[in-house]
Motif scaffolding. Structure first.
Motif, mmCIF file in Angstrom:
data_model
loop_
_atom_site.group_PDB
_atom_site.id
_atom_site.type_symbol
_atom_site.label_atom_id
_atom_site.label_comp_id
_atom_site.label_asym_id
_atom_site.label_seq_id
_atom_site.Cartn_x
_atom_site.Cartn_y
_atom_site.Cartn_z
ATOM 1 N N LEU A 192 0.824 -1.212 0.000
ATOM 2 C CA LEU A 192 0.000 0.000 0.000
ATOM 3 C C LEU A 192 0.858 1.262 0.000
ATOM 4 O O LEU A 192 0.372 2.331 -0.350
ATOM 5 N N THR A 193 2.122 1.126 0.398
ATOM 6 C CA THR A 193 3.064 2.240 0.364
ATOM 7 C C THR A 193 4.288 1.824 -0.435
ATOM 8 O O THR A 193 4.584 0.635 -0.564
ATOM 9 N N GLY A 194 5.006 2.797 -0.955
ATOM 10 C CA GLY A 194 6.176 2.516 -1.784
ATOM 11 C C GLY A 194 7.283 1.786 -1.049
ATOM 12 O O GLY A 194 7.995 0.970 -1.629
ATOM 13 N N ASN A 195 7.471 2.059 0.238
ATOM 14 C CA ASN A 195 8.527 1.391 1.000
ATOM 15 C C ASN A 195 8.056 0.087 1.643
ATOM 16 O O ASN A 195 8.774 -0.508 2.423
ATOM 17 N N LYS A 196 6.839 -0.326 1.351
ATOM 18 C CA LYS A 196 6.243 -1.577 1.841
ATOM 19 C C LYS A 196 6.075 -1.606 3.356
ATOM 20 O O LYS A 196 5.974 -2.668 3.956
ATOM 21 N N LEU A 197 6.056 -0.435 3.980
ATOM 22 C CA LEU A 197 5.806 -0.352 5.414
ATOM 23 C C LEU A 197 4.397 -0.834 5.742
ATOM 24 O O LEU A 197 4.169 -1.509 6.725
ATOM 25 N N LEU A 198 3.456 -0.520 4.876
ATOM 26 C CA LEU A 198 2.065 -0.943 5.042
ATOM 27 C C LEU A 198 1.644 -1.710 3.799
ATOM 28 O O LEU A 198 1.840 -1.241 2.675
ATOM 29 N N SER A 199 1.116 -2.889 3.990
ATOM 30 C CA SER A 199 0.650 -3.704 2.865
ATOM 31 C C SER A 199 -0.694 -4.322 3.224
ATOM 32 O O SER A 199 -1.118 -4.312 4.372
ATOM 33 N N GLY A 200 -1.343 -4.866 2.224
ATOM 34 C CA GLY A 200 -2.634 -5.496 2.417
ATOM 35 C C GLY A 200 -2.618 -6.924 1.919
ATOM 36 O O GLY A 200 -1.727 -7.330 1.165
ATOM 37 N N VAL A 201 -3.594 -7.677 2.336
ATOM 38 C CA VAL A 201 -3.743 -9.054 1.891
ATOM 39 C C VAL A 201 -5.239 -9.360 1.763
ATOM 40 O O VAL A 201 -6.044 -8.866 2.551
ATOM 41 N N ALA A 202 -5.594 -10.098 0.752
ATOM 42 C CA ALA A 202 -6.968 -10.577 0.567
ATOM 43 C C ALA A 202 -6.899 -12.088 0.402
ATOM 44 O O ALA A 202 -5.972 -12.610 -0.216
ATOM 45 N N PHE A 203 -7.865 -12.796 0.979
ATOM 46 C CA PHE A 203 -7.806 -14.254 0.918
ATOM 47 C C PHE A 203 -9.205 -14.847 0.848
ATOM 48 O O PHE A 203 -10.175 -14.264 1.318
ATOM 49 N N VAL A 204 -9.280 -16.016 0.225
ATOM 50 C CA VAL A 204 -10.494 -16.832 0.180
ATOM 51 C C VAL A 204 -10.086 -18.273 0.475
ATOM 52 O O VAL A 204 -8.960 -18.670 0.204
ATOM 53 N N ASN A 205 -10.993 -19.032 1.052
ATOM 54 C CA ASN A 205 -10.705 -20.438 1.294
ATOM 55 C C ASN A 205 -11.997 -21.238 1.274
ATOM 56 O O ASN A 205 -13.087 -20.687 1.331
ATOM 57 N N ALA A 206 -11.844 -22.545 1.181
ATOM 58 C CA ALA A 206 -12.973 -23.470 1.240
ATOM 59 C C ALA A 206 -12.515 -24.698 2.030
ATOM 60 O O ALA A 206 -11.527 -25.338 1.666
ATOM 61 N N GLU A 207 -13.194 -24.981 3.107
ATOM 62 C CA GLU A 207 -12.870 -26.130 3.944
ATOM 63 C C GLU A 207 -13.765 -27.306 3.555
ATOM 64 O O GLU A 207 -14.945 -27.126 3.271
ATOM 65 N N MET A 208 -13.193 -28.493 3.567
ATOM 66 C CA MET A 208 -13.952 -29.699 3.256
ATOM 67 C C MET A 208 -13.671 -30.735 4.332
ATOM 68 O O MET A 208 -12.518 -31.030 4.620
ATOM 69 N N ALA A 209 -14.705 -31.262 4.947
ATOM 70 C CA ALA A 209 -14.515 -32.265 6.000
ATOM 71 C C ALA A 209 -15.812 -33.016 6.249
ATOM 72 O O ALA A 209 -16.888 -32.566 5.877
ATOM 73 N N ASN A 210 -15.686 -34.160 6.898
ATOM 74 C CA ASN A 210 -16.860 -34.907 7.335
ATOM 75 C C ASN A 210 -17.414 -34.264 8.603
ATOM 76 O O ASN A 210 -16.726 -33.530 9.297
ATOM 77 N N ASN A 211 -18.635 -34.564 8.921
ATOM 78 C CA ASN A 211 -19.192 -34.110 10.193
ATOM 79 C C ASN A 211 -19.938 -35.266 10.848
ATOM 80 O O ASN A 211 -19.914 -36.393 10.375
ATOM 81 N N GLN A 212 -20.621 -34.994 11.919
ATOM 82 C CA GLN A 212 -21.280 -36.054 12.663
ATOM 83 C C GLN A 212 -22.488 -36.633 11.945
ATOM 84 O O GLN A 212 -22.970 -37.693 12.311
ATOM 85 N N GLY A 243 -6.865 -8.175 5.150
ATOM 86 C CA GLY A 243 -6.057 -7.793 6.290
ATOM 87 C C GLY A 243 -5.021 -6.757 5.950
ATOM 88 O O GLY A 243 -4.788 -6.443 4.784
ATOM 89 N N LEU A 244 -4.398 -6.234 6.984
ATOM 90 C CA LEU A 244 -3.310 -5.269 6.861
ATOM 91 C C LEU A 244 -2.057 -5.839 7.494
ATOM 92 O O LEU A 244 -2.127 -6.613 8.449
ATOM 93 N N ARG A 245 -0.905 -5.456 6.959
ATOM 94 C CA ARG A 245 0.389 -5.852 7.514
ATOM 95 C C ARG A 245 1.209 -4.585 7.721
ATOM 96 O O ARG A 245 1.424 -3.821 6.794
ATOM 97 N N LEU A 246 1.672 -4.363 8.945
ATOM 98 C CA LEU A 246 2.526 -3.237 9.273
ATOM 99 C C LEU A 246 3.929 -3.770 9.535
ATOM 100 O O LEU A 246 4.154 -4.536 10.477
ATOM 101 N N LEU A 247 4.868 -3.403 8.671
ATOM 102 C CA LEU A 247 6.245 -3.889 8.744
ATOM 103 C C LEU A 247 7.046 -3.008 9.700
ATOM 104 O O LEU A 247 7.093 -1.796 9.543
ATOM 105 N N PHE A 248 7.679 -3.620 10.695
ATOM 106 C CA PHE A 248 8.476 -2.867 11.666
ATOM 107 C C PHE A 248 9.935 -2.713 11.249
ATOM 108 O O PHE A 248 10.545 -1.706 11.524
ATOM 109 N N ASN A 249 10.512 -3.728 10.608
ATOM 110 C CA ASN A 249 11.911 -3.703 10.223
ATOM 111 C C ASN A 249 12.053 -4.454 8.909
ATOM 112 O O ASN A 249 11.684 -5.622 8.821
ATOM 113 N N LYS A 250 12.630 -3.800 7.876
ATOM 114 C CA LYS A 250 12.745 -4.427 6.556
ATOM 115 C C LYS A 250 13.670 -5.644 6.543
ATOM 116 O O LYS A 250 13.527 -6.521 5.724
#
Length: 86
Positions: free
Chosen positions: A9-29, A45-52
């Protein structure tokens, strides 16, 4: 099954973003067969980098899933999504 994408989100990558999708598959009772039913979810989500150089990050994620489930996740660690942003 999970897919995520990270982006600076910034040129120095101090602040970045992430987007995700998932699908879980399992048996149940009720003895549903595996891989027949999927439970989707996704979020951002957001990621704030403290040290490069050592890459410690503050990770803040929010996700929603099936049956109106939702979660907020905070973590202070090396986040996988930011370490791929080179």
């Amino acid at each position: 099954m999970r897919q995520n994408t990270a982006f600076p989100l910034t040129g120095n990558k101090l602040l970045s973003g992430v987007a995700f999708v998932n699908a879980e598959m399992a048996n149940n009772q009720q003895r549903k067969k595996l891989f027949r039913y999927r439970e989707p979810g996704g979020g951002a989500g957001l990621r704030l980098l403290f040290n490069k150089y050592t890459r410690p990050n503050l990770c803040i994620d929010y996700a929603r899933g099936a049956y109106t489930s939702r979660v907020s996740f905070w973590d202070l660690t090396r986040c996988l999504a930011v370490s791929r942003l080179k």
